[in-house]
Design a protein around this motif. Structure first.
Motif, PDB file in Angstrom:
ATOM      1  N   PRO A  19      -1.262  11.751  -3.128  1.00  0.00           N
ATOM      2  CA  PRO A  19      -2.276  11.461  -2.101  1.00  0.00           C
ATOM      3  C   PRO A  19      -3.645  12.007  -2.488  1.00  0.00           C
ATOM      4  O   PRO A  19      -4.298  12.695  -1.712  1.00  0.00           O
ATOM      5  N   VAL A  20      -4.053  11.710  -3.704  1.00  0.00           N
ATOM      6  CA  VAL A  20      -5.314  12.270  -4.218  1.00  0.00           C
ATOM      7  C   VAL A  20      -6.193  11.129  -4.723  1.00  0.00           C
ATOM      8  O   VAL A  20      -5.686  10.095  -5.153  1.00  0.00           O
ATOM      9  N   PRO A  21      -7.514  11.318  -4.684  1.00  0.00           N
ATOM     10  CA  PRO A  21      -8.407  10.279  -5.203  1.00  0.00           C
ATOM     11  C   PRO A  21      -8.504  10.317  -6.720  1.00  0.00           C
ATOM     12  O   PRO A  21      -8.145  11.317  -7.349  1.00  0.00           O
ATOM     13  N   ASN A  39      -9.623  18.966  -4.451  1.00  0.00           N
ATOM     14  CA  ASN A  39     -10.670  17.976  -4.746  1.00  0.00           C
ATOM     15  C   ASN A  39     -11.980  18.354  -4.076  1.00  0.00           C
ATOM     16  O   ASN A  39     -12.032  18.540  -2.872  1.00  0.00           O
ATOM     17  N   THR A  40     -13.015  18.522  -4.885  1.00  0.00           N
ATOM     18  CA  THR A  40     -14.366  18.762  -4.377  1.00  0.00           C
ATOM     19  C   THR A  40     -15.237  17.643  -4.923  1.00  0.00           C
ATOM     20  O   THR A  40     -15.296  17.447  -6.134  1.00  0.00           O
ATOM     21  N   CYS A  41     -15.871  16.886  -4.033  1.00  0.00           N
ATOM     22  CA  CYS A  41     -16.543  15.659  -4.463  1.00  0.00           C
ATOM     23  C   CYS A  41     -17.883  15.509  -3.753  1.00  0.00           C
ATOM     24  O   CYS A  41     -17.923  15.314  -2.547  1.00  0.00           O
ATOM     25  N   TYR A  42     -18.957  15.636  -4.529  1.00  0.00           N
ATOM     26  CA  TYR A  42     -20.312  15.491  -3.980  1.00  0.00           C
ATOM     27  C   TYR A  42     -20.868  14.117  -4.319  1.00  0.00           C
ATOM     28  O   TYR A  42     -20.574  13.557  -5.378  1.00  0.00           O
ATOM     29  N   SER A  43     -21.689  13.575  -3.435  1.00  0.00           N
ATOM     30  CA  SER A  43     -22.421  12.332  -3.714  1.00  0.00           C
ATOM     31  C   SER A  43     -23.878  12.549  -3.349  1.00  0.00           C
ATOM     32  O   SER A  43     -24.183  13.040  -2.249  1.00  0.00           O
ATOM     33  N   TRP A  44     -24.761  12.144  -4.255  1.00  0.00           N
ATOM     34  CA  TRP A  44     -26.206  12.280  -4.019  1.00  0.00           C
ATOM     35  C   TRP A  44     -26.698  11.056  -3.262  1.00  0.00           C
ATOM     36  O   TRP A  44     -26.483   9.928  -3.703  1.00  0.00           O
TER      37      TRP A  44
END
Lengths: 200, 420
Positions: free
Chosen positions: B328-330, B363-368
């Motif tokens: 269950p992970v991206p 999971n650590t996920c940043y979007s600009w």
């Protein structure tokens, strides 16, 4: 951006050792090391954060680690990044991870600060020493953390969060600290961060 | 401890590359068993987020195990942060690193492509030669399903994906910069599952920000094969309020592209004209995973054991990164990095006859969303009943410069975690 890389210099040779038996204890053999693998993407291997924003948790006092994890997990210290990870730590065993990080050798941050800014921070730090003491190492008996050698970006951000009452909002034990922070201009907060970051 | 700046790091890796040239025998062609196995050996295929991390952590976990990494590219280019190259906020150089750090850990890096896997005899074929292994870690990333879009296979040089950071990223940035004001930039989003769920929408932000600030009469049209924004939907939609130049069309799967008329066609037959096209094709696991029969019934992705990442189809072969499915992970860089570490520790335990510990990824996920603000999603997991189970997903309450600074901190750390 200048990314500063750290290599484990000298300890490993380019040539490959083809020994057949098991190796001597390595960096991942310490108790708790496997559980801490989820932390190293941000906090670095063994908690030695290489960046300006994430705190160094190598060598962290177990009492402070546990308080931080419990506050993050409960939402008292609001952080969209740390709240899920703190819940992971509680699932994995907070005592194991506290012991693991406490046992890791701590290096001061690799982020460099300007000597002139450090000097301004030293002068301004007279308002901090009553709690954090002259050396900056704090006082565990009173719940005051060690600030020495942390990345300046992390220290400045935490001071700004205290100032805006966004770290542990409403916590009565932090009232005096937050009142003090409100009296400090933002540029002086940067000076203080540089100073405490420079302490060894 | 030595500290290297990025420039020094690249210089070190350049000299390291020289060593690899000799080691790989780049004079005489690779033939036969070109690096005979003397002790226990793990071969890693692919030096991206999963494979590079696995190679390093194998050596950290047990330095008596030989680790061979096969990666055709001489330099690693980070996909995370590469959308900022399109908007000119970052340079590709700042996302490019050598493999010298892995060599300093004792990883033998060969800049060669693995051509086949022979699980029965535990060999990886490399051209006319081969390598033996005790265990194999496959981290081949994604391959594009060119055939899913009519006209795409023949137009790969003109219709760019820029979905593997590198020359295409730089070329798409150039096309965007060269587009006349008043032009239309069309960005297409493939159906799930694909690499980096929020990536297309972050790209939409960067292109829209760039157009808004530099070409105010221009327009971005996003044609999404999915019924809604796939990740961080509310945060992206809030960010898009700053971009009236962004037209988002959900459920608009692109099935055809024609570079001669500069138009794409959706499955409903709608035609959309473009001045610049960025077509992100549908995806599956990297080719070697498909050829080696590591993919499941869907013929696209690899199913693995959640504790060891060992393939459910072939023993002693492990798969990490974007090629995997069923957890269950991206398909994110951070997850591939986590899988690389967990798999490395598990493989070392197995080679030493020990039971692997239960380790969960994060999971650590940043979007600009513009040049100085970001949003984030964070997922924590645990192991329950031998499976990865999500504990919690948390989103940032909005967009801010604080998350963008944290994104820089994350990138600084995780690039080192993989490569230094």
């Amino acid at each position: 951006m200048r990314t500063i890389f750290r290599l484990i210099g000298g300890s490993l040779s380019l040539s490959v050792v083809l020994a057949s038996g098991p190796a001597a204890a390595g960096p991942l053999d310490a108790p708790g090391a496997a559980k801490a693998l989820a932390c190293s993407a941000c906090h670095g291997l063994g908690g030695q954060s290489p960046s300006n924003m994430m705190p160094i948790i190598a060598g962290i006092a177990p009492w402070y680690f546990k308080k931080a994890i419990e506050d993050y997990a409960a939402g008292r210290r609001p952080s969209p990044e740390m709240e899920p990870y703190a819940k992971y730590v509680l699932e994995a065993g907070v005592d194991d991870l506290a012991s693991y990080f406490a046992s890791q050798p701590r290096q001061p941050t690799a982020v460099r600060v300007d000597a002139g800014v450090v000097e301004r921070g030293r002068v301004a730090s007279q308002q901090c020493v009553v709690c954090h003491v002259e050396s900056g190492k704090g006082d565990p008996a009173k719940g005051i953390p060690d600030l020495r050698g942390q990345p300046p970006g992390y220290l400045a951000n935490q001071m700004l969060l205290f100032k805006a009452d966004r770290r542990n909002p409403g916590d009565a034990t932090l009232k005096a600290l937050k009142e003090l922070m409100k009296s400090i201009p933002d540029d002086q907060i940067a000076d203080l961060a540089a100073y405490y970051s420079s302490l060894r | 401890m030595a500290r290297l700046t990025r420039r020094e790091f690249l210089r070190t890796s350049a000299s390291g590359a020289g060593l690899a040239l000799l080691a790989a025998g780049c004079g005489p062609a690779i033939k036969g068993d070109f690096a005979p196995k003397a002790g226990r050996r793990v071969v890693v295929i692919g030096g991206g987020w999963g494979g590079a991390t696995a190679a390093k952590y194998l050596r950290l976990a047990d330095a008596s195990i030989e680790v061979v990494l096969l990666e055709p590219n001489r330099q690693f280019v980070s996909c995370p942060f590469s959308n900022l190259v399109l908007s000119g906020v970052r340079s590709i150089d700042g996302l490019t690193f050598g493999y010298g750090g892995l060599r300093s850990h004792g990883v033998r890096v060969y800049h060669e492509a693995a051509s086949a896997i022979e699980p029965d005899v535990r060999r990886v074929r490399v051209g006319e030669g081969y390598l033996e292994y005790d265990r194999l870690i496959v981290s081949p990333g994604v391959e594009f399903q060119w055939e899913q879009v009519d006209g795409l296979a023949a137009a790969q040089d003109r219709v760019l994906h820029a979905w593997k950071a590198g020359p295409q990223t730089v070329e798409l940035a150039r096309q965007l910069a060269a587009m006349p004001d008043g032009g239309v930039f069309v960005l297409t989003v493939p159906p799930v599952a694909y690499r980096c769920p929020p990536g297309p929408y972050e790209r939409a932000c960067q292109v829209a920000w760039s157009l808004k600030t530099k070409k105010p009469r221009s327009k971005l049209v996003v044609l999404d094969a999915n019924a809604n924004v796939v990740s961080k939907a509310a945060l992206f939609r809030a960010a898009w309020k700053d971009y009236p130049n962004l037209e988002y069309r959900a459920s608009n799967k692109v099935v055809k592209v024609d570079p001669s008329t500069r138009e794409v066609t959706t499955e409903f037959g709608d035609r959309v004209k473009y001045d610049v096209i960025n077509l992100i094709p549908p995806q599956r696991a990297g080719t070697i995973a498909v050829q080696a029969d590591l993919v499941g019934a869907d013929k696209r992705w690899c199913e693995v054991n959640h504790l060891t990442y060992e393939s459910v189809k072939h023993k002693n072969v492990h798969v990490v990164g974007d090629s995997t499915i069923g957890l269950p992970v991206p398909k994110s860089g951070n997850i591939a990095n986590a899988m690389g570490k967990i798999c490395a520790v598990a493989v070392v335990h197995l080679l030493n006859g020990k039971e692997p510990p239960a380790m969960a990824p994060g999971n650590t996920c940043y979007s600009w969303v513009n040049d100085h603000e970001a949003i984030a999603v964070v997922n924590a997991y645990k192991i329950e009943g031998g499976k990865v189970v999500q504990i919690e997903q948390k989103l940032t309450p909005g967009q801010s410069a604080q998350w963008a600074q944290n994104a820089v901190g994350w990138a600084t750390s995780v690039w080192q975690d993989m490569l230094a």
